[in-house]
Design an enzyme around this catalytic site. Structure first.
Site, PDB file in Angstrom:
ATOM      1  N   GLY A  11       0.784  -1.233   0.100  1.00  0.00           N
ATOM      2  CA  GLY A  11       0.146  -0.022  -0.071  1.00  0.00           C
ATOM      3  C   GLY A  11       0.986   1.268  -0.135  1.00  0.00           C
ATOM      4  CG  ASN A  12       3.721   2.376   3.216  1.00  0.00           C
ATOM      5  OD1 ASN A  12       2.917   3.173   3.454  1.00  0.00           O
ATOM      6  ND2 ASN A  12       3.595   1.265   4.048  1.00  0.00           N
ATOM      7  CE  LYS A 129      -0.992  -2.830  11.225  1.00  0.00           C
ATOM      8  NZ  LYS A 129       0.497  -3.026  10.408  1.00  0.00           N
ATOM      9  CE  LYS A 214       1.315  -5.841   1.283  1.00  0.00           C
ATOM     10  NZ  LYS A 214       2.492  -6.890   0.938  1.00  0.00           N
ATOM     11  CE  LYS A 276       7.393  -6.308   2.488  1.00  0.00           C
ATOM     12  NZ  LYS A 276       6.524  -5.709   3.480  1.00  0.00           N
TER      13      LYS A 276
END
Length: 313
Positions: A11-12, A129, A214, A276
């Site tokens: 998104g960034n 979060k 994500k 990731k």
């Protein structure tokens, strides 16, 4: 799925800098990224695109906060649905335009995707979060009393709402996504990790106030679809050891065993590169052939083995 490449867009990465944050700017950034995804399609690859939505959800929450005196506030699951539609539209239109300019009429479709989580996930007991804008302490306390929010101070910068980040268990629209892919459609799905939902005792789905990682949700879908390659696009061309230090060293390739060792040595930051790497390991241990981490603009070169960090079983 033979030849399926899953491309995860952050998104960034749709926001190039603090001066280019408008919807028009984000569309331009999406179009730059999808230009490289179009090249994969042109080569004959089957493609599934996923994306983040952190900044975009933040924008909706700020608008909601500013307008709360005249309009209802937007629930977090609806924020996820809104951004899936908006970002999915940007990706679908720009990717479709790139393909048409190359004489390819392949359809691109965004699927508003729900992700099932466990209502008893530990994250709901201890939300951590941070989301949305920063508040003064008295404003945060008012939200806690009025709206039932959990709020915490964030590194001396102010107070923020914190929500659960539960583990994704099931992609509700998985069969529909599979059918679209099998029929030659390029699919955009699990935006922002998917809209978090739980199953009631009656078996119904119900949205919950949470944020799903994500990369975890993308990994789940990639595993279930038996994708061959997962490309994780991020802000750096390669993964690095000793990141940001004088002895920083970029990694061209590593095995799962090496990735686990580097992670145990503390090379990958939580909330940044670590999830990731964790996702890539999970994907490969479940049958994936390769995971690649690189910048959006280097996707084609990375698939050709010319750049990026390649993680293999």
């Amino acid at each position: 799925m033979d030849g399926l490449i899953v491309v995860a867009v952050g998104g960034n990465s749709l926001i190039s800098d603090s001066k280019h944050m408008t919807v028009t700017d984000q569309y331009a950034a999406a179009a730059e990224t999808t230009k490289h995804i179009a090249s994969l399609v042109e080569r004959g690859h089957r493609v599934l695109v996923t994306h983040g939505n952190g900044p975009q959800v933040g924008f909706i929450l700020i608008r909601s906060e500013m307008a709360k005196s005249v309009l209802h506030q937007v629930p977090l699951d609806s924020c996820g649905a809104d951004t899936q539609g908006a970002i999915g539209y940007q990706i679908c239109q720009s990717l479709g335009n790139h393909l048409r300019s190359r004489g390819d009429g392949t359809q691109v479709c965004a699927v508003v995707t729900q992700t099932v989580v466990d209502k008893d996930d530990p994250g709901f007991r201890d939300p951590s979060k941070p989301i949305g804008p920063f508040y003064k302490e008295e404003e945060a306390e008012e939200h806690r009393k009025t709206d039932g929010w959990v709020v915490r101070e964030d590194a001396g910068r102010g107070w923020r709402r914190v929500v659960a980040s539960p583990v994704p268990l099931e992609i509700v629209e998985e069969d529909a996504i599979r059918t679209l892919l099998e029929n030659g459609v390029i699919v955009v799905a699990v935006g922002g990790g998917g809209i978090p939902v739980v199953r009631t005792e009656e078996g119904d789905l119900k949205g919950v106030e949470a944020v799903i990682d994500k990369d975890r949700a993308t990994c789940l879908l990639a595993k279930n679809l038996e994708a061959e390659i997962w490309i994780i696009s991020t802000a750096v061309p390669k993964v690095a050891l000793h990141f940001g230090k004088p002895n920083q060293r970029e990694i061209d390739s590593m095995t799962v065993a090496e990735a686990k060792r580097y992670m145990a040595e503390g090379h990958f930051a939580p909330g940044s590169m670590k999830p990731k790497i964790e996702g890539a390991i999970d994907f490969l241990e479940s049958g994936g052939r390769k995971a690649i981490i690189t910048e959006p603009g280097l996707i084609e070169k990375a698939v050709d083995g010319k750049t990026g960090t390649h993680i293999v079983p």
